[in-house]
Design a protein around this motif. Structure first.
Motif, PDB file in Angstrom:
ATOM      1  N   PRO A  29       0.822  -1.217   0.000  1.00  0.00           N
ATOM      2  CA  PRO A  29       0.000   0.000   0.000  1.00  0.00           C
ATOM      3  C   PRO A  29       0.854   1.264   0.000  1.00  0.00           C
ATOM      4  N   LEU A  30       0.391   2.232  -0.785  1.00  0.00           N
ATOM      5  CA  LEU A  30       0.988   3.562  -0.893  1.00  0.00           C
ATOM      6  C   LEU A  30       2.425   3.554  -1.402  1.00  0.00           C
ATOM      7  N   SER A  31       2.833   2.457  -2.007  1.00  0.00           N
ATOM      8  CA  SER A  31       4.143   2.391  -2.659  1.00  0.00           C
ATOM      9  C   SER A  31       3.977   2.794  -4.121  1.00  0.00           C
ATOM     10  N   TRP A  32       5.071   3.277  -4.705  1.00  0.00           N
ATOM     11  CA  TRP A  32       5.062   3.723  -6.096  1.00  0.00           C
ATOM     12  C   TRP A  32       5.411   2.570  -7.035  1.00  0.00           C
ATOM     13  N   GLU A  33       4.959   2.688  -8.274  1.00  0.00           N
ATOM     14  CA  GLU A  33       5.229   1.685  -9.302  1.00  0.00           C
ATOM     15  C   GLU A  33       4.907   2.278 -10.664  1.00  0.00           C
TER      16      GLU A  33
END
Length: 163
Positions: free
Chosen positions: A52-56
């Motif tokens: 969750p709330l990680s960038w990609e």
């Protein structure tokens, strides 16, 4: 599902279900969208997702009968509202993971205004440099799988995005 070479097997298995067959893979497609100014689009995963709330980079699994390119176009449209033609996708490379084959593509857009984010998938989006993507990765702010993916494909991505 596909074999290790990415050839469809005709079999299906819901991703995440137990007893994933050994030697078979599901296909995941990702897109690095490059604007005319050289910035790339990253999305932040929704709070309800894994990582969750990680960038990609926009990405997702191919549906039964879908090609990798078709899945990339669909996932980009669903997650960000960006419509790109299939023939605009340039392959960067493939990463073989435990039960997935990840295909990364680059596409170029002149302008990309008015993103329409799917709140079930994406909580935010940003246009950043590739150097910033690597800083986010090094700082643990990219979704975990992207650390290895970028370690493998980072140089090829830089070349493809820089064209």
């Amino acid at each position: 599902m596909t074999d290790a070479a990415g050839t469809p097997t005709g079999r299906t298995h819901r991703r995440g279900d137990p007893d994933f067959p050994d030697g078979l893979f599901h296909l995941v497609s990702a897109v690095c969208v490059v604007r005319a100014d050289g910035l790339v689009l990253i999305t932040r995963r929704a709070v309800t997702k894994d990582w969750p709330l990680s960038w990609e980079f926009p990405a997702g699994s191919a549906l039964a009968g879908e090609t990798s390119v078709d899945a990339a176009v669909r996932e980009l449209r669903e997650e960000t509202g960006l419509e790109v033609p299939a023939d605009s996708l340039e392959p960067v490379g493939r990463v073989t993971e435990e039960s997935a084959l990840l295909d990364l593509y680059v596409t170029r857009v002149r302008q990309a205004t008015g993103l329409v984010l799917d709140p079930d998938e994406v909580s935010d989006a940003a246009w950043v440099t590739l150097a910033e993507v690597h800083r986010l990765c090094d700082g643990g702010r990219m979704a975990g799988p992207w650390v290895e993916r970028l370690a493998i494909l980072g140089d090829a991505l830089a070349r493809a995005a820089g064209r």
